[in-house]
Design a protein around this motif. Structure first.
Motif, PDB file in Angstrom:
ATOM      1  N   GLN A 140      -5.384   3.076  -5.559  1.00 13.86           N
ATOM      2  CA  GLN A 140      -4.145   3.682  -6.048  1.00 13.86           C
ATOM      3  C   GLN A 140      -3.817   3.195  -7.454  1.00 13.86           C
ATOM      4  O   GLN A 140      -3.472   3.994  -8.341  1.00 13.86           O
ATOM      5  CB  GLN A 140      -2.981   3.326  -5.101  1.00 13.86           C
ATOM      6  CG  GLN A 140      -3.070   3.942  -3.719  1.00 13.86           C
ATOM      7  CD  GLN A 140      -2.741   5.419  -3.718  1.00 13.86           C
ATOM      8  OE1 GLN A 140      -2.253   5.976  -4.697  1.00 13.86           O
ATOM      9  NE2 GLN A 140      -3.021   6.088  -2.619  1.00 13.86           N
ATOM     10  N   ILE A 141      -3.930   1.892  -7.676  1.00 14.07           N
ATOM     11  CA  ILE A 141      -3.610   1.339  -8.998  1.00 14.07           C
ATOM     12  C   ILE A 141      -4.568   1.874 -10.051  1.00 14.07           C
ATOM     13  O   ILE A 141      -4.166   2.301 -11.140  1.00 14.07           O
ATOM     14  CB  ILE A 141      -3.651  -0.205  -8.958  1.00 14.07           C
ATOM     15  CG1 ILE A 141      -2.539  -0.745  -8.057  1.00 14.07           C
ATOM     16  CG2 ILE A 141      -3.515  -0.779 -10.374  1.00 14.07           C
ATOM     17  CD1 ILE A 141      -2.600  -2.243  -7.831  1.00 14.07           C
ATOM     18  N   GLU A 165       0.836  -1.211   0.000  1.00 11.66           N
ATOM     19  CA  GLU A 165       0.000   0.000   0.000  1.00 11.66           C
ATOM     20  C   GLU A 165       0.865   1.254   0.000  1.00 11.66           C
ATOM     21  O   GLU A 165       0.653   2.172  -0.809  1.00 11.66           O
ATOM     22  CB  GLU A 165      -0.919  -0.002   1.221  1.00 11.66           C
ATOM     23  CG  GLU A 165      -1.781   1.242   1.334  1.00 11.66           C
ATOM     24  CD  GLU A 165      -2.519   1.327   2.671  1.00 11.66           C
ATOM     25  OE1 GLU A 165      -3.234   2.335   2.874  1.00 11.66           O
ATOM     26  OE2 GLU A 165      -2.373   0.414   3.507  1.00 11.66           O
ATOM     27  N   CYS A 216      -2.096  -6.764 -12.922  1.00 13.43           N
ATOM     28  CA  CYS A 216      -1.230  -6.598 -11.751  1.00 13.43           C
ATOM     29  C   CYS A 216      -1.494  -7.757 -10.800  1.00 13.43           C
ATOM     30  O   CYS A 216      -2.615  -7.937 -10.320  1.00 13.43           O
ATOM     31  CB  CYS A 216      -1.492  -5.263 -11.048  1.00 13.43           C
ATOM     32  SG  CYS A 216      -0.448  -4.994  -9.594  1.00 13.43           S
ATOM     33  N   VAL A 230       4.453   5.418  -5.554  1.00 12.55           N
ATOM     34  CA  VAL A 230       4.507   5.287  -7.013  1.00 12.55           C
ATOM     35  C   VAL A 230       3.550   6.273  -7.679  1.00 12.55           C
ATOM     36  O   VAL A 230       3.921   6.979  -8.629  1.00 12.55           O
ATOM     37  CB  VAL A 230       4.174   3.846  -7.453  1.00 12.55           C
ATOM     38  CG1 VAL A 230       3.940   3.772  -8.962  1.00 12.55           C
ATOM     39  CG2 VAL A 230       5.306   2.903  -7.051  1.00 12.55           C
ATOM     40  N   THR A 231       2.315   6.326  -7.195  1.00 13.02           N
ATOM     41  CA  THR A 231       1.323   7.198  -7.832  1.00 13.02           C
ATOM     42  C   THR A 231       1.657   8.674  -7.630  1.00 13.02           C
ATOM     43  O   THR A 231       1.327   9.510  -8.488  1.00 13.02           O
ATOM     44  CB  THR A 231      -0.091   6.914  -7.289  1.00 13.02           C
ATOM     45  OG1 THR A 231      -0.083   6.998  -5.851  1.00 13.02           O
ATOM     46  CG2 THR A 231      -0.560   5.520  -7.695  1.00 13.02           C
ATOM     47  N   LEU A 273       2.709   1.774  -3.343  1.00 13.78           N
ATOM     48  CA  LEU A 273       1.844   2.270  -4.415  1.00 13.78           C
ATOM     49  C   LEU A 273       1.486   3.744  -4.215  1.00 13.78           C
ATOM     50  O   LEU A 273       1.332   4.486  -5.188  1.00 13.78           O
ATOM     51  CB  LEU A 273       0.587   1.406  -4.522  1.00 13.78           C
ATOM     52  CG  LEU A 273       0.841   0.004  -5.096  1.00 13.78           C
ATOM     53  CD1 LEU A 273      -0.380  -0.877  -4.938  1.00 13.78           C
ATOM     54  CD2 LEU A 273       1.261   0.094  -6.564  1.00 13.78           C
ATOM     55  N   GLN A 274       1.373   4.179  -2.960  1.00 15.91           N
ATOM     56  CA  GLN A 274       1.174   5.599  -2.703  1.00 15.91           C
ATOM     57  C   GLN A 274       2.377   6.397  -3.207  1.00 15.91           C
ATOM     58  O   GLN A 274       2.226   7.470  -3.802  1.00 15.91           O
ATOM     59  CB  GLN A 274       0.977   5.837  -1.199  1.00 15.91           C
ATOM     60  CG  GLN A 274      -0.361   5.343  -0.663  1.00 15.91           C
ATOM     61  CD  GLN A 274      -0.431   5.407   0.848  1.00 15.91           C
ATOM     62  OE1 GLN A 274       0.583   5.556   1.527  1.00 15.91           O
ATOM     63  NE2 GLN A 274      -1.630   5.280   1.387  1.00 15.91           N
ATOM     64  N   ILE A 288      -5.029  -0.074  -1.995  1.00 11.90           N
ATOM     65  CA  ILE A 288      -4.167  -0.596  -3.057  1.00 11.90           C
ATOM     66  C   ILE A 288      -4.894  -0.563  -4.392  1.00 11.90           C
ATOM     67  O   ILE A 288      -4.364  -0.085  -5.407  1.00 11.90           O
ATOM     68  CB  ILE A 288      -3.710  -2.031  -2.711  1.00 11.90           C
ATOM     69  CG1 ILE A 288      -2.629  -1.996  -1.621  1.00 11.90           C
ATOM     70  CG2 ILE A 288      -3.190  -2.764  -3.959  1.00 11.90           C
ATOM     71  CD1 ILE A 288      -2.265  -3.352  -1.051  1.00 11.90           C
ATOM     72  N   ASN A 339       5.785   3.272 -11.916  1.00 14.31           N
ATOM     73  CA  ASN A 339       4.725   4.170 -12.375  1.00 14.31           C
ATOM     74  C   ASN A 339       4.444   3.965 -13.860  1.00 14.31           C
ATOM     75  O   ASN A 339       3.281   3.831 -14.284  1.00 14.31           O
ATOM     76  CB  ASN A 339       5.121   5.629 -12.108  1.00 14.31           C
ATOM     77  CG  ASN A 339       4.015   6.605 -12.444  1.00 14.31           C
ATOM     78  OD1 ASN A 339       3.769   6.913 -13.605  1.00 14.31           O
ATOM     79  ND2 ASN A 339       3.325   7.105 -11.434  1.00 14.31           N
ATOM     80  N   LEU A 343       2.861   0.397 -14.442  1.00 13.89           N
ATOM     81  CA  LEU A 343       1.457   0.297 -14.019  1.00 13.89           C
ATOM     82  C   LEU A 343       0.529   1.052 -14.970  1.00 13.89           C
ATOM     83  O   LEU A 343      -0.593   0.611 -15.218  1.00 13.89           O
ATOM     84  CB  LEU A 343       1.300   0.822 -12.594  1.00 13.89           C
ATOM     85  CG  LEU A 343       1.681  -0.149 -11.472  1.00 13.89           C
ATOM     86  CD1 LEU A 343       1.665   0.555 -10.123  1.00 13.89           C
ATOM     87  CD2 LEU A 343       0.742  -1.359 -11.443  1.00 13.89           C
TER      88      LEU A 343
END
Length: 315
Positions: free
Chosen positions: A172-173, A60, A122, A66-67, A63-64, A169, A113, A116
């Motif tokens: 975010q994705i 989690e 994923c 990454v975004t 991914l935060q 998660i 990033n 995705l």
């Protein structure tokens, strides 16, 4: 006479995997076992840019980052046992040079990033519900990096906490790729250092948490854990440590994944690539013989034919 119970699996029809698919794999070491299969069969994939993640909170947070395209600085790393580490990443990214680890972290964020945004699938493999919280910062860490345990508290994530984490998660994705297919699975690797009962409780929390977010979300579940527990319930399917699945067990679960998730037209290509890979590993008795030269010529022809169809494939 039936000597084995079979996990019922349904063929994926909405978004099956083929040689145009692009995968991102995140999570426990089992995701790397499956990722190695994707590599062998020359599928486009990115595996664990920050190394192995064992629990949902680590994924989690990653991914935060990454975004938001987080930029890591010296404030995010620390020096211990003659190496630079980051609590948000696996020790495989650690280095004796702080510039090296910062470059690995920031490159990993950008690669993830980009991957995705363009991914079709994923795969997220969860290993445990047990987490370690840094007492000094009150933050749950992805990896303790062999720091003394007295500096952490050990906690078991509740089903509610896991559900909330998995929901974040997914959100975010989907914020950077609304059409992606997210596949959750639970690692069959047993975390017996936590204890036998504790491992069972941990896996149960993960399974309950995953299924609580599948309803109404663009996500699904592949039963890796259940296949290991029910179809392969024998110690011969574990390595010598009695914790990790053997190569045969990984191959078996991979075959189930292929049967369920892969398009029919991808199977002949996989078989051809398997033949090429075995050919590349072949060691001749007489390297300059006419027979071996003919073998190499045929092998190169096969490679050229595959690369005509799929330009991204390299051997």
């Amino acid at each position: 006479m039936k000597l084995q119970t079979q996990i019922p699996l349904q063929k994926e029809s909405k978004n099956p995997i083929n040689y145009h698919s692009k995968m991102v794999l995140l999570g426990s070491c089992f995701s790397e076992n499956i990722g190695a299969k994707f590599d062998y069969f020359k599928f486009q994939n990115l595996q664990n840019p920050f190394g192995i993640f064992f629990h949902p909170k680590a994924i989690e947070k990653f991914l935060q980052q990454v975004t938001s395209k987080k930029v890591f600085t010296e404030n995010d790393i620390f020096f211990e046992n003659e190496r630079w580490h980051c609590f948000d990443a696996h020790s495989s990214l650690s280095s004796v040079d702080k510039n090296v680890i910062l470059n690995r972290l920031n490159t990993g964020i950008l690669n993830a990033n980009s991957a995705l945004q363009n991914a079709t699938h994923c795969f997220i493999t969860l290993g445990t519900s047990w987490v370690y919280r840094n007492i000094e910062t009150n933050e749950i860490v992805a990896n303790c990096h062999k720091i003394p345990q007295k500096k952490f508290t050990k906690e078991l994530l509740s089903v509610t906490e896991i559900s909330a984490s998995l929901h974040h998660i997914i959100t975010q994705i989907q914020s950077i790729n609304p059409t992606i297919t997210i596949v959750f699975t639970v690692s069959p690797v047993r975390h017996l250092k936590d204890g036998f009962v504790e491992n069972t409780q941990s896996k149960a929390h993960l399974i309950a948490g995953i299924h609580s977010v599948l309803n109404g979300e663009n996500a699904c579940y592949f039963p890796s854990y259940e296949i290991m527990m029910d179809e392969l319930r024998d110690y011969r399917f574990y390595t010598e440590d009695m914790i990790h699945p053997t190569k045969i067990a990984i191959d078996y679960i991979w075959e189930k994944l292929v049967t369920t998730w892969f398009s029919d037209d991808s199977i002949p290509v996989m078989n051809e690539i398997d033949s090429i890979q075995k050919g590349l590993l072949h060691k001749p008795f007489h390297e300059n013989s006419e027979q071996h030269q003919a073998f190499l010529k045929n092998l190169n022809f096969k490679i050229a034919e595959i690369q005509k169809q799929f330009t991204h494939i390299k051997f």
